[in-house]
Design an enzyme around this catalytic site. Structure first.
Site, short mmCIF file in Angstrom:
data_model
loop_
_atom_site.label_atom_id
_atom_site.label_comp_id
_atom_site.label_asym_id
_atom_site.label_seq_id
_atom_site.Cartn_x
_atom_site.Cartn_y
_atom_site.Cartn_z
N GLU A 1 43.88 67.28 68.61
CA GLU A 1 43.96 66.72 69.95
C GLU A 1 45.35 66.83 70.55
O GLU A 1 45.51 67.22 71.71
CB GLU A 1 43.56 65.24 69.85
CG GLU A 1 43.86 64.44 71.09
CD GLU A 1 42.61 64.14 71.85
OE1 GLU A 1 41.55 64.09 71.20
OE2 GLU A 1 42.68 63.99 73.08
N ASP A 2 46.35 66.51 69.76
CA ASP A 2 47.70 66.34 70.33
C ASP A 2 48.70 67.45 70.01
O ASP A 2 49.80 67.43 70.52
CB ASP A 2 48.29 65.00 69.84
CG ASP A 2 47.49 63.81 70.33
OD1 ASP A 2 46.75 63.99 71.32
OD2 ASP A 2 47.60 62.73 69.74
N HIS B 1 51.57 56.45 62.57
CA HIS B 1 50.20 56.10 62.96
C HIS B 1 49.14 56.71 62.02
O HIS B 1 48.35 55.98 61.42
CB HIS B 1 49.95 56.48 64.43
CG HIS B 1 48.52 56.37 64.85
ND1 HIS B 1 47.83 55.18 64.84
CD2 HIS B 1 47.64 57.31 65.29
CE1 HIS B 1 46.59 55.39 65.27
NE2 HIS B 1 46.46 56.69 65.53
N ASP C 1 36.66 21.23 62.53
CA ASP C 1 36.17 20.36 61.47
C ASP C 1 35.16 21.07 60.58
O ASP C 1 35.04 20.80 59.41
CB ASP C 1 35.49 19.13 62.08
CG ASP C 1 36.49 18.00 62.23
OD1 ASP C 1 37.64 18.22 61.80
OD2 ASP C 1 36.13 16.95 62.74
MN MN Z 1 44.86 57.94 66.51
#
Ligand code: MN
Length: 740
Positions: free
Chosen positions: A93-94, A64, A275
């Site tokens: 964050e993670d 990611h 079109d």
């Molecule tokens: Mn992310």
């Protein structure tokens, strides 16, 4: 099993390295000094931090951040700082890592960007009430360093590309945020390619069936389209070659989302939207020859095809504020369809696709994209967001709010944003614009479609109010406005109406009394009130002012005195009493009440339970307090009244009178064809000149059901109306219903 897993891990490791190398390869032309080393350190740190994590799809998590960094480089054109920030955007964050760790290894700038990204990530991932506030924070951070929002856009783009693995409810939430927030933001930053991909992805998840249908139709019509483009560009191609131009021509289809959008807003089928497509001629020219070259090509194109003079757009001499440069013209093809031709240089094309990053890349003669170039670009974007057009930020900010509060955001025809409470109607909007406009509102156009004033607005609606000088607020309006502004204004207006009618009425009463040499004093006033069976003077004045009491009646005040007893005492109690009274007054021998004629003989009114109209089969029912009530024979209460209280029933019939209006209700059912509502309102208002009291409509899966209350003269008039409505294409069923 274990061996297999081992092998899989080896494969994954190879894949990670492969992707990392790809990133470096794309970044390389713009790297200087130690940049490659810094990127490598960032990659290692991120990989280490995320090593035990996997995405929901089962892939290693590092895929990611690598993909986000790749988007930053390849699709937005950002440099080392952004690549590093992208690689590390999820670590604070993670994972265990702290912002201080980032700062120690990569410096203040990167740390600040990641801090911004970390703060705003909560905005969209947790669905708390803090979201609006966090979003504001994001915008504040943005004005520090716009890379925060660019990396966030790249992050969102990758998440949207991989949304398949998410559960349905998250797909819906994430994609609607995307369409409300990120796509407009990308557009604002001139990132057209990203904007249109985000929109397409939104549609893919928001309306999967429609999306698939359009994709399929594009596929099916591709061959004939390609043929058309080939034929169209053939002579131009030859001519350009002859003159020695270096160029490419693309016959690019519209994006899926824009096709869908056009089908929806303009109510036209796929074939018609499709079109209308654009042919893009991209010239490979040195900067100093760009402008002349583009106009030369314009001249060649219009030698072969007739241009529409209204559709010439010159964004070369005056680029758009987000940097877009191009020359557009719309020409008539040999097969009779309009084709938009976009003429631009390679440089302009890249700016159009990638926004300012590309712009700055070209600004320097050398191809290297130095950090200082980027700084300059970032400053420029910040300027746009801060000064050029503050509404861009407000737009996003306000939309953000709407996700979490019971509020809706709608637009004026000029694109101005208005905030209203949920449930607000077109009429609320009209009062929001101006109380004068509210008071004269007779309807609205919402997203180009005609709607009644009680139409409930939705976020994103563009609303144009239709007014008429003949319009006046009425009591009924209070039933469907929700803003206090509208309520107050309507009430004020009604009070004003009553007051001015009463004032006028009082003058009339005075004048009429004077004509018979009387004064307006309490004695005479009491006489009048007694005669007209009214409780207050204001009410009397109002009714006179409104013309509901004939002023001539007032002049008869002297006669009141001579026979007041009879007027008052002879209340009708049954059919026989009615007969007597009719005889006494008209000299006629009949037992039938003539509706519309016998007003001066007895007090009667139309029953609100069935609202009879002229021509209906009716009967009168003598009530103890309110005189005779006229009911329809098929009124839901009729059976009971006729059977239990037969002695109080009197015969009644209508006399013909076309000036009188009666309230009738209609129920319509049909297919939800675009334009059907405006056809209905057109038939009712313009063709048959019928006044509507209310119009509500509900649609469900392509079927709509509407209730209309309107004023008609009689049943014949109503039948004509029903017939005309049944003629409208898309209307399946029209029936009369009871109004209450
Ligand atoms: Mn992310």
């Amino acid at each position: 099993m274990i061996e297999l897993a081992q092998e899989q891990l080896e494969q994954e490791k190879k894949e990670i390295i492969r992707r990392y190398r790809k990133l470096l390869r794309h970044a390389k032309p713009f790297l200087k000094d130690d940049d490659a080393k810094i990127i490598k350190r960032a990659f290692n740190m991120s990989q280490e931090a995320h090593k035990n994590m996997r995405r929901r799809s089962g892939e290693p998590y590092i895929f990611h951040p690598l993909a986000v960094a790749q988007i930053c480089v390849e699709e937005i054109g950002l440099g080392t700082t952004s690549i590093v920030a992208a690689l590390l955007h999820d670590v604070v964050e993670d994972t265990e890592l702290e912002i201080e760790d980032i700062e120690r290894h990569f410096g203040k700038k990167v740390a600040k960007i990641i801090d911004g990204l970390t703060k705003i990530s909560g905005v969209f991932d947790y669905g708390t009430s803090q979201q609006a506030e966090n979003f504001r924070k994001m915008l504040l951070t943005l004005s520090d360093d716009v890379r925060v929002i660019l990396v966030k856009l790249a992050d969102r783009l990758h998440n949207m590309r991989t949304l398949d693995s998410m559960p349905r409810h998250k797909q819906i939430r994430i994609s609607s945020e995307t369409i409300y927030l990120y796509a407009p933001l990308a557009h604002r930053l001139g990132l057209y390619a990203i904007k249109s991909e985000l929109e397409d992805l939104y549609l893919k998840y928001a309306e999967p069936a429609t999306y698939a249908e359009i994709v399929e139709k594009i596929k099916v019509s591709k061959a004939s389209r390609d043929r058309f483009v080939r034929n169209f560009i053939n002579p131009i191609q030859k001519e350009l070659n002859k003159r020695g131009f270096k160029f490419t021509i693309k016959g690019r289809p519209k994006s899926i989302y824009s096709i869908w959008n056009k089908m929806n807003t303009q109510g036209i089928p796929f074939e018609k939207v499709y079109d209308l497509f654009a042919v893009r001629i991209i010239l490979d020219l040195p900067p100093e020859q760009e402008k002349a070259g583009c106009w030369q090509v314009y001249s060649i194109v219009t030698d072969y095809y007739q241009p529409n003079p209204d559709r010439l757009r010159d964004w070369i001499s005056t680029p758009k504020s987000n940097g877009y440069e191009s020359l557009h013209t719309t020409v008539m093809s040999k097969t009779g369809t309009w084709v938009e031709v976009q003429i631009r240089s390679k440089r302009m094309d890249e700016i159009a696709e990638k926004g300012y990053a590309a712009h700055w890349k070209y600004k320097e003669k050398k191809m290297a994209r130095s950090e200082s170039d980027l700084e300059a670009w970032i400053t420029k974007v910040r300027e746009i967001l801060e000064h050029d057009d503050i509404s861009a930020i407000e737009f996003v900010d306000d939309f953000k709010h709407s996700l979490f509060h019971d509020e809706i955001f709608v637009f004026t025809p000029k694109g101005e944003l208005k905030k209203l409470p949920g449930g607000a109607t077109a009429l609320d909007f009209a009062f929001e614009i101006h109380s004068e406009i509210g008071a004269k509102c007779i309807g609205a156009k919402v997203n180009q479609k005609l709607v009644p004033i009680n139409y409930k607005l939705k976020t994103g609606d563009q609303v144009e109010i239709i007014t008429s000088n003949k319009q006046k607020p009425n009591e009924g309006w209070l039933n469907f406005v929700v803003t206090s502004k509208a309520r107050t204004k309507i009430k004020d207006e009604l009070k004003e109406q009553r007051k001015s009618a009463a004032l006028e009425g009082k003058e009339i009463v005075k004048r009429k009394l004077k004509q018979v040499k009387l004064e307006l004093n309490s004695e005479n006033l009491d006489k009048l009130l007694e005669h007209f069976d009214l409780k207050s003077a204001l009410n009397l004045y109002y009714l006179v002012g409104k013309g509901k009491i004939d002023p001539k009646e007032i002049k008869k005040i002297k006669e009141f005195e001579t026979k007041p007893a009879r007027r008052k005492t002879q209340k009708i109690s049954d059919s026989d009493a009615l007969k007597k009274k009719i005889k006494e007054f008209t000299g006629q021998k009949r037992d039938q009440l003539l509706i519309g004629d016998d007003m001066d003989i007895v007090q009667y009114s139309l029953a609100p339970c069935c609202n009879p109209i002229a021509g209906d089969d009716v009967f009168g029912f003598v009530t103890s307090q309110e005189g005779i009530k006229i009911h329809r024979v098929n009124c839901p209460n009729a059976a009971e009244l006729l059977s239990k209280h037969g002695h109080r029933v009197v015969k009644a019939k209508w006399i013909s009178q076309s000036e009188l209006s009666f309230l009738a209700g209609l129920k319509l059912r049909g297919t939800d064809r675009v334009g059907v509502i405006s056809d209905v309102t057109r038939v009712i208002s313009s063709e048959l000149k019928v006044n509507m009291r209310s119009f509500s409509i509900e649609t469900d899966n392509g079927v709509f059901e509407g209730n209309i209350e309107l004023y008609v003269h009689d049943t014949k008039h109503l039948e004509t109306l029903l017939d005309s409505l049944r003629q409208i294409e898309g209307i399946e069923e029209v029936e009369r219903i009871d109004v209450h």
